[in-house]
Design an enzyme around this catalytic site. Sequence first.
Site, PDB file in Angstrom:
ATOM      1  N   TYR A  49     -36.055  55.049  20.035  1.00 10.48           N
ATOM      2  CA  TYR A  49     -34.865  54.762  19.114  1.00 10.48           C
ATOM      3  C   TYR A  49     -35.493  54.937  17.704  1.00 10.48           C
ATOM      4  CZ  TYR A  49     -31.717  53.073  22.896  1.00 10.48           C
ATOM      5  OH  TYR A  49     -30.955  53.078  23.976  1.00 10.48           O
ATOM      6  N   GLU A  50     -34.332  55.080  16.848  1.00 12.16           N
ATOM      7  CA  GLU A  50     -35.050  55.366  15.462  1.00 12.16           C
ATOM      8  C   GLU A  50     -35.400  54.206  14.794  1.00 12.16           C
ATOM      9  OE1 GLU A  50     -31.476  57.332  14.040  1.00 12.16           O
ATOM     10  OE2 GLU A  50     -30.440  55.683  13.718  1.00 12.16           O
ATOM     11  N   SER A  51     -35.169  52.976  15.498  1.00  9.89           N
ATOM     12  CA  SER A  51     -35.616  51.656  14.811  1.00  9.89           C
ATOM     13  C   SER A  51     -37.006  51.532  15.125  1.00  9.89           C
ATOM     14  CB  SER A  51     -34.735  50.397  15.276  1.00  9.89           C
ATOM     15  OG  SER A  51     -34.518  50.792  16.698  1.00  9.89           O
ATOM     16  N   GLY A  52     -37.550  52.536  15.593  1.00  5.06           N
ATOM     17  CA  GLY A  52     -38.930  52.340  15.741  1.00  5.06           C
ATOM     18  C   GLY A  52     -39.560  52.128  17.251  1.00  5.06           C
TER      19      GLY A  52
ATOM     20  N   HIS B 104     -32.037  59.839   7.547  1.00  4.00           N
ATOM     21  CA  HIS B 104     -33.099  58.877   7.686  1.00  4.00           C
ATOM     22  C   HIS B 104     -34.583  59.256   7.195  1.00  4.00           C
ATOM     23  CE1 HIS B 104     -30.231  55.969   8.814  1.00  4.00           C
ATOM     24  NE2 HIS B 104     -30.488  56.035  10.338  1.00  4.00           N
TER      25      HIS B 104
END
Lengths: 252, 270
Positions: A49-52, B104
């Site tokens: 996920y792009e949240s890391g 992003h």
Amino acid sequence: MTWTPDELMTVNAARALAGARTCFVGIGLPSAAANLARRTIEPGLVLIYESGTLGSKPSRLPLSIGDGELADTADAVVSVPEIFNYWLQAGRIDVGFLGAAQVDRYANVNTTVIDRGPGRPEGRLPGAGGAPEIAASCGKVLLVLRHSPRNLVGKLDFVTTVGHGDGPGARARLGLPGAGPVAVITDLGIMRPDPETAELTLTDVHPGTTAGQAVAATGWPLAVAADLRVTEPPTEAELTALRRLAQGAPDA
Amino acid sequence: MAEIRSLRDAVAGLVHSGDTVAMEGFTHLIPFAAAHEMIRQRVTDLTLVRMTPDVIYDQLIGMGAARKLVFSWGGNPGVGSLHRFRDAVENGWPRPLELDEHSHAGMANRYVAGASRLPFAVLRGYRGSDLPSRSATISTVVCPFTGEELAAVAAINPDVTVIHAQRADRDGNVQLWGLVGVQKEAALAASRVLVTVEEIVDDLTPTPGAVVLPSWTVDAVAVAPNGAHPSYAAGYTVRDNGFYQQWDAVSRDRDAFLRWMDENVLEAAR
């Protein structure tokens, strides 16, 4: 069992992840499909996920990409610059799985603005998020969205994210490393880029749907494959797993 | 060295009208308490920077605090649209909002360049996208070694970065963990740094995956328990998902929004 068009879409989106090792998961419908794949066809799938988070194994569907469950169950948690630079841009991820507001015949995506006609302000969409670089750098890309002439359009109002650009060879000319979109999964069927023209072609319809319905719900003259297939009906196991996910219940 | 101050004093001392302000926290540790204090102090004409301007910036924008927004994804996470953001962009209410819009990857690299005190960052990004046509902070640069054309994005150096962390010690050293987002880069890119924390402790015991911002990189630490609500602080508070869903209805209507802000943010301090 009976099922809804949305369930057909999510089940077939999950099936499209068969054989994938790593998946960069977009917010919304892609997250539901990727989590269903982990509970059905591809239990070892590494969710990123792009949240890391690398290797999240949520026991319920995450509420957002920042759900603490994604971090708590991950193999590793990294910063946002790191996830985009070291993991995505470096070409380490097999499949990018994205939702979309508007898609055109070359699987380009608009998630930025909608043209509402002369004299009216542009309608705002959320914006790019991670999508432009996810679609550029993953080995291949899957798109999932509901099938309607409003969503599948002849001309995008804005190109946020490039699929196959203006047709054959466009990705190479633009220097996009990955293969780009390989399938667009909707609630009516599945479209895939024609190997010659790169134009999205209806290759599958879901049970109970006709090619005519899909063509009528598409904003360009949708080509239909000569060997049009019908997707396998959802199994009881798939539907049970999907409904447990939707209810926020842990895996059975 | 960071001073331990009240939130009111820290905001008054560090956040000024007309500033470029970054408030980060990637769906986690979102500094809502600090934003509410900024609204109460009527700080305005801000250039607001944030990768995901979710409900926190919907509130600031709806209260007229912003003249410009620099961002990459503007939605209510897991719910839908940001209605105050859309109303400002589409209808200029309560005031027009200028946009600088990125992906992003572009925003993350802009902060990295800012923290590194470089003028720009390079990435393989934006290729074929219409985004560069609407932004003065996206360009291209040719690699001097390979000849490859790459995207160049201008550094972000905020006047002030505001973040929320789990805890600090009495010397003002700050520790945060869980999804650490882009807070370290945003803090190190800024001229001034304000950190709200869940609590102040005697000793910062090491925590796996934690980011530590030494006291000498921070200007002020203010205690704000539950200061990330309705987002969450790993180890302290959980996300208030119902709030995000209710925000959709509250924020749809201008009057309902203003009433909510009056009752829950402005009145709250009186």
